[in-house]
Motif scaffolding. Structure first.
Motif, short mmCIF file in Angstrom:
data_model
loop_
_atom_site.label_atom_id
_atom_site.label_comp_id
_atom_site.label_asym_id
_atom_site.label_seq_id
_atom_site.Cartn_x
_atom_site.Cartn_y
_atom_site.Cartn_z
N LEU A 25 0.79 -1.08 -0.09
CA LEU A 25 0.03 -0.09 -0.04
C LEU A 25 0.87 1.22 0.09
CD1 LEU A 25 -2.89 -0.77 2.27
CD2 LEU A 25 -3.10 -0.46 0.05
N TRP A 26 1.96 1.23 0.68
CA TRP A 26 3.01 2.31 0.64
C TRP A 26 3.41 2.69 -0.74
CZ3 TRP A 26 8.12 3.85 -0.21
CH2 TRP A 26 8.43 5.07 0.19
N LEU A 27 3.88 1.69 -1.57
CA LEU A 27 4.32 1.75 -2.45
C LEU A 27 3.17 2.37 -3.72
CD1 LEU A 27 6.64 -1.26 -3.13
CD2 LEU A 27 7.11 1.25 -2.84
N ALA A 28 2.02 1.77 -3.58
CA ALA A 28 0.91 2.22 -4.44
C ALA A 28 0.49 3.64 -4.06
CB ALA A 28 -0.28 1.38 -4.01
N THR A 29 0.40 4.14 -2.85
CA THR A 29 0.10 5.52 -2.51
C THR A 29 1.28 6.40 -3.03
OG1 THR A 29 1.00 5.18 -0.28
CG2 THR A 29 -1.44 4.78 -0.49
N LEU A 30 2.43 5.88 -2.78
CA LEU A 30 3.67 6.81 -3.38
C LEU A 30 3.41 6.99 -5.03
CD1 LEU A 30 6.34 8.09 -3.23
CD2 LEU A 30 7.37 5.94 -3.73
N ILE A 31 3.09 6.04 -5.67
CA ILE A 31 2.85 6.31 -7.06
C ILE A 31 1.53 7.16 -7.24
CG2 ILE A 31 1.97 4.96 -9.34
CD1 ILE A 31 3.55 2.53 -8.46
N VAL A 156 6.83 10.62 4.59
CA VAL A 156 7.89 10.51 3.77
C VAL A 156 7.55 10.24 2.23
CG1 VAL A 156 9.95 9.03 3.15
CG2 VAL A 156 9.68 9.78 5.57
N SER A 157 6.31 9.50 2.30
CA SER A 157 5.85 8.98 0.70
C SER A 157 5.26 10.53 0.32
CB SER A 157 4.77 8.13 1.01
OG SER A 157 4.05 8.13 -0.10
N VAL A 158 4.58 11.31 1.14
CA VAL A 158 4.11 12.52 0.54
C VAL A 158 5.24 13.55 -0.02
CG1 VAL A 158 2.87 14.30 0.93
CG2 VAL A 158 2.08 12.31 1.72
N ASN A 159 6.28 13.44 0.90
CA ASN A 159 6.96 14.40 0.50
C ASN A 159 8.20 13.87 -0.52
OD1 ASN A 159 6.66 16.65 2.53
ND2 ASN A 159 7.36 14.88 4.30
N ILE A 160 8.44 12.66 -0.88
CA ILE A 160 8.97 12.15 -1.91
C ILE A 160 8.20 12.13 -3.09
CG2 ILE A 160 9.71 9.93 -3.10
CD1 ILE A 160 10.53 8.85 -0.21
N ALA A 161 6.96 12.27 -2.89
CA ALA A 161 6.25 12.35 -4.15
C ALA A 161 6.25 13.82 -4.56
CB ALA A 161 4.76 12.05 -3.97
N ARG A 162 6.45 14.85 -3.47
CA ARG A 162 6.28 16.28 -3.85
C ARG A 162 7.65 16.75 -4.55
NH1 ARG A 162 5.75 18.41 1.45
NH2 ARG A 162 3.37 18.53 0.98
N ALA A 163 8.67 15.85 -4.09
CA ALA A 163 10.16 15.96 -4.70
C ALA A 163 9.94 15.43 -6.34
CB ALA A 163 10.93 15.55 -3.95
N ALA A 186 -4.72 9.41 -13.39
CA ALA A 186 -5.78 8.63 -13.23
C ALA A 186 -5.47 7.17 -13.08
CB ALA A 186 -6.77 8.69 -14.51
N VAL A 187 -4.19 6.58 -13.88
CA VAL A 187 -3.75 5.32 -13.52
C VAL A 187 -3.13 4.91 -12.27
CG1 VAL A 187 -2.10 3.85 -14.51
CG2 VAL A 187 -3.68 5.00 -16.07
N SER A 188 -2.47 6.21 -11.58
CA SER A 188 -1.92 6.03 -10.47
C SER A 188 -3.19 5.59 -9.24
CB SER A 188 -1.30 7.20 -10.02
OG SER A 188 -2.05 8.36 -9.67
N TYR A 189 -4.29 6.13 -9.41
CA TYR A 189 -5.46 5.80 -8.47
C TYR A 189 -5.78 4.30 -8.65
CZ TYR A 189 -6.52 10.54 -7.30
OH TYR A 189 -6.15 11.73 -6.81
N LEU A 190 -5.57 3.56 -9.91
CA LEU A 190 -5.84 2.58 -10.18
C LEU A 190 -5.00 1.50 -9.28
CD1 LEU A 190 -7.44 2.59 -13.82
CD2 LEU A 190 -8.53 2.65 -11.70
N PHE A 191 -3.65 2.02 -9.37
CA PHE A 191 -2.63 1.26 -8.70
C PHE A 191 -3.21 1.08 -7.17
CE2 PHE A 191 0.31 1.96 -12.04
CZ PHE A 191 0.95 1.17 -11.97
N VAL A 192 -3.76 2.15 -6.57
CA VAL A 192 -4.24 2.04 -5.33
C VAL A 192 -5.31 0.94 -4.97
CG1 VAL A 192 -4.70 3.41 -3.25
CG2 VAL A 192 -3.21 4.26 -4.71
N ALA A 193 -6.26 0.98 -5.95
CA ALA A 193 -7.20 0.11 -5.88
C ALA A 193 -7.04 -1.15 -6.28
CB ALA A 193 -8.25 0.81 -7.13
N ALA A 194 -5.91 -1.47 -6.92
CA ALA A 194 -5.57 -2.79 -7.18
C ALA A 194 -4.83 -3.33 -5.88
CB ALA A 194 -4.62 -2.91 -8.39
N ALA A 195 -4.20 -2.46 -5.27
CA ALA A 195 -3.43 -2.89 -3.88
C ALA A 195 -4.68 -3.16 -2.76
CB ALA A 195 -2.67 -1.83 -3.30
#
Length: 546
Positions: A25-31, A156-163, A186-195
């Protein structure tokens, strides 16, 4: 995620990664977070082409923040009373659908400024309904020993994404156009849904009491937040910072374009600098906390943000703009991490999603109002003067709000104490029966009456905060020294929830009051409920709350 290292210890910052579901889930939310920042870059830059007015550009930030302000409280209630995994699935799929539709409209060339704002609002609404649920599911993803580092890693995930997101978004925006960045989001949201679909969540603990109603759950969240001194102080400090820090967030596309004479690439680089500063601050914050209190960290972060706004306004070069971005990101994480810790520790588990939602509502409300304010002022005063004014007022609010101390968990014990036994009933009472009147009779020596009043005032605040719709203390005129405490709750099930939620702080305070009570027996406690069908009031057998 697999590793050949030994399992992380409880003190390791990476301990949560030994839990596979957290890692996935952490990786999916990072994406997904990267996609969100790419969309933010795209929407802000599109608006500078559709309508370069500072006010219209600031409305992009408003459209992102406003739905979180509007929907935060119902979202928090949903996060506390419904299945959080299903709620998150719905929000991720709905957000993806909205973005695919926007990409189609963008590709067809039918986007106007107001269409852009509409879809920005819709994605913000998706975030609003997902945010409290995300915060609340973390304890289900990791063991207790890894909970604190898990919360930190989410930041950290939010800030890495911000970077990463702004730079990547700026690159794709130049190379492939705005439609490509929207599709990626749009596709990035589907990564989270799949996780989330892959996660076979175990059922939570069974609650024998019926689920709270939506409106009642929202009222309970508001009541607790208004009654919590620690949360109120945290919100006041948040309003004093975010209202003014929102100036550079709302106007950043114009800062890059007009003050620093750059294009979308520079805009993305400055956003990357903001993220890099925040990531650096994430790893510096532990050492800073050894030297500075939470209140001093917020003050230092506010001063740093003011410095960054000054550099944005009058630096005049891309290099100084990037330096200002790093300072702003570092300052931002100093403030927001301190405020988040204070808000988390000010809330017990039963109302955490709602309390955090109210905190987020105030946070995004301040950003919304600030974005509107600074967009208007930039039109009338000019961009540099608006930024300088925001910086100056934010510095002024440091001494003005200093007395509102942040909470670090040292004041309250929210762990349920279980010291209220189940009432013994002569006949069953329906859950929706109410209101419920509780009376408690104390016998107090005259010399202890002043101490009694002080303790009871504190207890009354706790009763109202935790669910009582009315509270009062009376003295029997026929028996001096006999004090009668009364409080009223909405229903029998609301009172039974208090039996489950009453905390260690409550127990300690009641112990002090019990020590002033004369006699060997406990204070006399009675319950009464409203009569049904014209019957007389029902007085239930005695129940001792200590």
């Amino acid at each position: 995620m697999t590793t050949t290292q030994t399992p992380a210890t409880a003190t390791s910052a990476f301990a949560p990664f030994k839990y596979r579901i957290f890692t996935v889930l952490w990786l999916a939310t990072l994406i997904s977070n990267v996609g969100t920042w790419m969309f933010n870059v795209t929407s802000g830059w599109i608006m500078t082409d559709l309508s370069p007015s500072p006010f219209m550009v600031s409305l992009v930030q408003v459209a992102t923040a406003l739905p979180i302000f509007i929907f935060a409280l119902p979202a928090g209630a949903l996060g506390d009373i419904f299945d959080r995994r299903k709620l998150l699935l719905i929000t991720q799929i709905a957000s993806a659908g909205a973005l695919f539709l926007f990409a189609a409209i963008l590709w067809a060339g039918h986007v106007s400024a107001w269409v852009l704002l509409l879809f920005t609002f819709l994605t913000g609404a998706g975030s609003a309904f997902a945010m409290p649920a995300w915060q609340a599911i973390v304890p289900r993803l990791v063991g207790k020993e890894a909970l604190q580092p898990a919360i930190a890693l989410n930041g950290v995930s939010v800030n890495i994404a911000r970077a990463i997101g702004p730079a990547l978004g700026g690159f794709i925006l130049v190379a492939a156009g705005a439609t490509a960045t929207v599709i990626f989001d749009a596709v990035s949201y589907l990564f989270v849904a799949a996780a989330l679909l892959w996660w076979r969540a175990s059922a939570g603990k069974t609650d024998t009491l019926p689920r709270e109603h939506m409106v009642g759950a929202m009222r309970a969240g508001i009541r607790f937040s208004l009654g919590s001194h620690a949360l109120r102080s945290t919100i006041i400090r948040a309003l004093a910072f975010f209202t003014f820090a929102s100036a550079y967030w709302a106007l950043l596309p114009l800062i890059a374009k007009e003050l620093l004479h750059g294009g979308p690439g520079l805009y993305g680089i400055i956003l990357t600098a903001l993220g890099a500063g925040a990531v650096a601050g994430t790893f510096l914050i532990a050492s800073l906390r050894k030297r500075l209190s939470a209140n001093a960290l917020v003050a230092a972060g506010t001063a740093g943000s003011a410095l960054a706004m000054g550099l944005f306004a009058y630096g005049g070069t891309a290099i100084l703009g990037v330096i200002a971005g790093v300072i702003a990101g570092l300052s931002w994480i100093m403030v927001i991490s301190s405020l988040n810790v204070s808000a988390q520790t000010a809330l017990p588990d039963w109302v955490r999603a709602r309390g955090l939602a109210i905190f987020q509502m105030m946070f995004w409300g301040a950003i919304t109002a600030g974005s509107l304010l600074w967009g208007k002022l930039a039109m009338s005063l000019g961009l540099p003067h608006a930024l300088l004014l925001a910086a100056a007022i934010s510095l002024l609010f440091i001494p003005l709000t200093w007395r509102f101390k942040l909470n670090l968990g040292e004041h309250d014990d929210y762990v349920p104490s279980g010291h209220w036994p189940e009432p013994v009933l002569s006949t069953p009472v329906a859950h929706d029966r109410g209101p419920v009147l509780v009376t408690i009779e104390y016998n107090i020596r005259p010399e202890d009456s002043h101490a009694m009043h002080l303790l009871m005032r504190e207890l009354g605040a706790l009763r109202r905060r935790d669910g009582a719709v009315h509270w009062g203390l009376f003295e029997d005129v026929a028996r001096p020294g006999t004090f009668i405490e009364i409080f009223i709750e909405e229903s029998w099930v609301a009172h039974m929830r208090q039996h489950l939620r009453v905390s260690g702080t409550h127990k300690q305070l009641q112990g002090k009051i019990r020590a002033l009570h004369q006699g060997d027996s406990a204070p006399t406690v009675r319950h009464a409920v409203t009569p049904q069908h014209g019957a007389a009031s029902i007085h239930l057998p005695e129940d001792h709350h200590d």
